[in-house]
Design a protein around this motif. Structure first.
Motif, PDB file in Angstrom:
ATOM      1  N   UNK A  19      13.802   1.116  -2.031  1.00  0.00           N
ATOM      2  CA  UNK A  19      14.227   2.503  -1.899  1.00  0.00           C
ATOM      3  C   UNK A  19      13.526   3.268  -0.795  1.00  0.00           C
ATOM      4  N   UNK A  20      12.729   2.562   0.005  1.00  0.00           N
ATOM      5  CA  UNK A  20      12.067   3.191   1.146  1.00  0.00           C
ATOM      6  C   UNK A  20      13.048   3.179   2.322  1.00  0.00           C
ATOM      7  N   UNK A  21      13.293   4.328   2.906  1.00  0.00           N
ATOM      8  CA  UNK A  21      14.212   4.404   4.042  1.00  0.00           C
ATOM      9  C   UNK A  21      13.568   3.768   5.269  1.00  0.00           C
ATOM     10  N   UNK A  22      14.330   2.922   5.952  1.00  0.00           N
ATOM     11  CA  UNK A  22      13.813   2.151   7.087  1.00  0.00           C
ATOM     12  C   UNK A  22      14.344   2.707   8.402  1.00  0.00           C
ATOM     13  N   UNK A  23      13.407   3.093   9.258  1.00  0.00           N
ATOM     14  CA  UNK A  23      13.722   3.463  10.639  1.00  0.00           C
ATOM     15  C   UNK A  23      13.288   2.299  11.523  1.00  0.00           C
ATOM     16  N   UNK A  24      14.219   1.761  12.305  1.00  0.00           N
ATOM     17  CA  UNK A  24      13.873   0.721  13.266  1.00  0.00           C
ATOM     18  C   UNK A  24      13.698   1.377  14.630  1.00  0.00           C
ATOM     19  N   UNK A  25      12.475   1.319  15.143  1.00  0.00           N
ATOM     20  CA  UNK A  25      12.171   1.931  16.430  1.00  0.00           C
ATOM     21  C   UNK A  25      12.365   0.880  17.516  1.00  0.00           C
ATOM     22  N   UNK A  26      13.607   0.778  17.990  1.00  0.00           N
ATOM     23  CA  UNK A  26      13.958  -0.230  18.987  1.00  0.00           C
ATOM     24  C   UNK A  26      14.389   0.391  20.309  1.00  0.00           C
ATOM     25  N   UNK A  27      14.727   1.681  20.296  1.00  0.00           N
ATOM     26  CA  UNK A  27      15.094   2.439  21.493  1.00  0.00           C
ATOM     27  C   UNK A  27      16.153   1.719  22.331  1.00  0.00           C
ATOM     28  N   UNK A  28      17.191   1.262  21.674  1.00  0.00           N
ATOM     29  CA  UNK A  28      18.267   0.560  22.362  1.00  0.00           C
ATOM     30  C   UNK A  28      19.178   1.555  23.086  1.00  0.00           C
ATOM     31  N   UNK A  29      19.841   1.079  24.110  1.00  0.00           N
ATOM     32  CA  UNK A  29      20.782   1.908  24.841  1.00  0.00           C
ATOM     33  C   UNK A  29      21.438   1.094  25.938  1.00  0.00           C
ATOM     34  N   UNK A  30      22.770   1.048  25.924  1.00  0.00           N
ATOM     35  CA  UNK A  30      23.491   0.278  26.946  1.00  0.00           C
ATOM     36  C   UNK A  30      24.944   0.720  26.909  1.00  0.00           C
ATOM     37  N   UNK A  31      25.762   0.117  27.748  1.00  0.00           N
ATOM     38  CA  UNK A  31      27.144   0.553  27.873  1.00  0.00           C
ATOM     39  C   UNK A  31      28.085  -0.314  27.034  1.00  0.00           C
ATOM     40  N   UNK A  81       0.816  -1.219   0.000  1.00  0.00           N
ATOM     41  CA  UNK A  81       0.000   0.000   0.000  1.00  0.00           C
ATOM     42  C   UNK A  81       0.848   1.266   0.000  1.00  0.00           C
ATOM     43  N   UNK A  82       1.934   1.271   0.758  1.00  0.00           N
ATOM     44  CA  UNK A  82       2.673   2.527   0.945  1.00  0.00           C
ATOM     45  C   UNK A  82       3.747   2.759  -0.110  1.00  0.00           C
ATOM     46  N   UNK A  83       4.179   1.694  -0.811  1.00  0.00           N
ATOM     47  CA  UNK A  83       5.236   1.885  -1.799  1.00  0.00           C
ATOM     48  C   UNK A  83       4.784   2.871  -2.872  1.00  0.00           C
ATOM     49  N   UNK A  84       5.602   3.863  -3.125  1.00  0.00           N
ATOM     50  CA  UNK A  84       5.264   4.914  -4.071  1.00  0.00           C
ATOM     51  C   UNK A  84       4.479   6.052  -3.458  1.00  0.00           C
ATOM     52  N   UNK A  85       4.082   5.907  -2.178  1.00  0.00           N
ATOM     53  CA  UNK A  85       3.312   6.945  -1.486  1.00  0.00           C
ATOM     54  C   UNK A  85       4.138   7.670  -0.421  1.00  0.00           C
ATOM     55  N   UNK A  86       5.030   6.945   0.230  1.00  0.00           N
ATOM     56  CA  UNK A  86       5.868   7.529   1.275  1.00  0.00           C
ATOM     57  C   UNK A  86       7.316   7.113   1.045  1.00  0.00           C
ATOM     58  N   UNK A  87       8.226   7.893   1.579  1.00  0.00           N
ATOM     59  CA  UNK A  87       9.644   7.586   1.417  1.00  0.00           C
ATOM     60  C   UNK A  87      10.269   6.940   2.629  1.00  0.00           C
ATOM     61  N   UNK A  88       9.465   6.762   3.703  1.00  0.00           N
ATOM     62  CA  UNK A  88       9.999   6.247   4.961  1.00  0.00           C
ATOM     63  C   UNK A  88       8.990   5.309   5.609  1.00  0.00           C
ATOM     64  N   UNK A  89       9.497   4.237   6.211  1.00  0.00           N
ATOM     65  CA  UNK A  89       8.671   3.400   7.079  1.00  0.00           C
ATOM     66  C   UNK A  89       9.402   3.231   8.406  1.00  0.00           C
ATOM     67  N   UNK A  90       8.623   3.105   9.476  1.00  0.00           N
ATOM     68  CA  UNK A  90       9.184   2.902  10.810  1.00  0.00           C
ATOM     69  C   UNK A  90       8.597   1.611  11.370  1.00  0.00           C
ATOM     70  N   UNK A  91       9.463   0.635  11.565  1.00  0.00           N
ATOM     71  CA  UNK A  91       9.042  -0.630  12.162  1.00  0.00           C
ATOM     72  C   UNK A  91       9.209  -0.538  13.677  1.00  0.00           C
TER      73      UNK A  91
END
Length: 300
Positions: free
Chosen positions: A89-101, A52-62
């Protein structure tokens, strides 16, 4: 597979498709019942959404949590969906909110930001990753090093959209708000070349639900890409989103997840559901459209 740097992807995809980021948050209770009829429902939903989104948006966030909650089937769907989007060609943002030392942060960076050619597995390679700075600046360094080396992007939590964010983020630390101190930290990564107008690879998560705070923080982050969640299900005002903009196309990305995919009538057919999702995409794109050259909303 995307080979462009994150900054190039942002510039190119915003130019062609606008600022909207389609969020993919698979939850059976929010989507048509027809998906639940198959064991492969989560993969089917991801494929449907990408169709559905291909060709409509340039970004997806999983949103990684929804996939993790479905176990191995979910992780398989996440990996396949990320690869498919990037290949398109859709830019992928992975919403994982990782953070550690230390070594743990480096391992997360290898998992999500390192190409196969450089030692990564490739299973969950994203173009951009959300990270949590709560444990301090040293926890960001492995992610920043990896993103800089491989042309990836990062979004660091700064002033988030949830109602409880003010409990910590609006508190004073010394003579500064904690969110302001975070903005200083994030903005510092974009000051390597003061003569450059390019957007930095390290961005900030600032909620669309807090436009007054966003306006203040934008002044501290003139060359930073802001990811502004909160439209749709969280009730953010599309008219107020522009308070988070700077002066450069691509410096604001606006994710909408449940606002695109959630339905009240779960008996809806897939054909009608597709039409609904496309109509919502068009509605959000129109609501947030902006003309930087004229500094005004585009007229529909």
């Amino acid at each position: 597979m995307n080979s462009s740097s994150w900054s190039d992807l942002v510039q190119n995809n915003v130019e062609h498709f606008g600022d909207l980021v389609a969020g993919i948050d698979p939850a059976l209770a929010d989507i048509p019942k027809v998906f639940g009829a198959a064991e492969s429902w989560i993969s089917d939903f991801v494929d449907f959404t990408l169709d559905a989104v291909e060709g409509q948006v340039g970004f997806v966030k999983f949103q990684s949590a929804y996939f993790e909650a479905s176990g191995l089937a979910g992780l398989t769907a996440l990996s396949a969906g990320m690869k498919r989007a990037r290949e398109a060609g859709i830019a992928v943002i992975l919403d994982a909110k990782r953070g550690d030392i230390g070594a743990t942060a480096a391992a997360y960076a290898r998992a999500y930001l390192t190409p196969v050619s450089e030692g990564g597995s490739g299973d969950f390679e994203a173009d951009c990753l959300t990270i949590n700075p709560l444990m301090g600046p040293d926890t960001l360094e492995p992610f920043v090093d990896c993103a800089t080396r491989f042309g990836k992007g990062l979004f660091v939590l700064c002033r988030t959209s949830n109602p409880g964010a003010s409990w910590l983020q609006d508190r004073m630390a010394g003579n500064r708000l904690i969110s302001d101190r975070l903005a200083d930290l994030i903005g510092g990564y974009g000051k390597g070349d003061p003569s450059s107008s390019a957007l930095g690879v390290v961005g900030a998560v600032i909620g669309a639900t807090v436009p007054q705070e966003g306006r203040r923080l934008r002044q501290l982050l003139p060359r930073t890409v802001i990811l502004a969640p909160g439209l749709g299900a969280q009730g953010g005002d599309p008219a107020a989103i522009h308070s988070l903009r700077g002066n450069t196309p691509g410096d604001l990305l606006v994710p909408v997840s449940r606002g695109l995919s959630r339905v009240e009538d779960r008996s809806i057919s897939l054909a009608d559901y597709r039409d609904l999702v496309l109509a919502r995409i068009e509605g959000f794109k129109t609501a947030i459209a902006y003309d930087y050259s004229g500094a005004r909303l585009k007229q529909a």
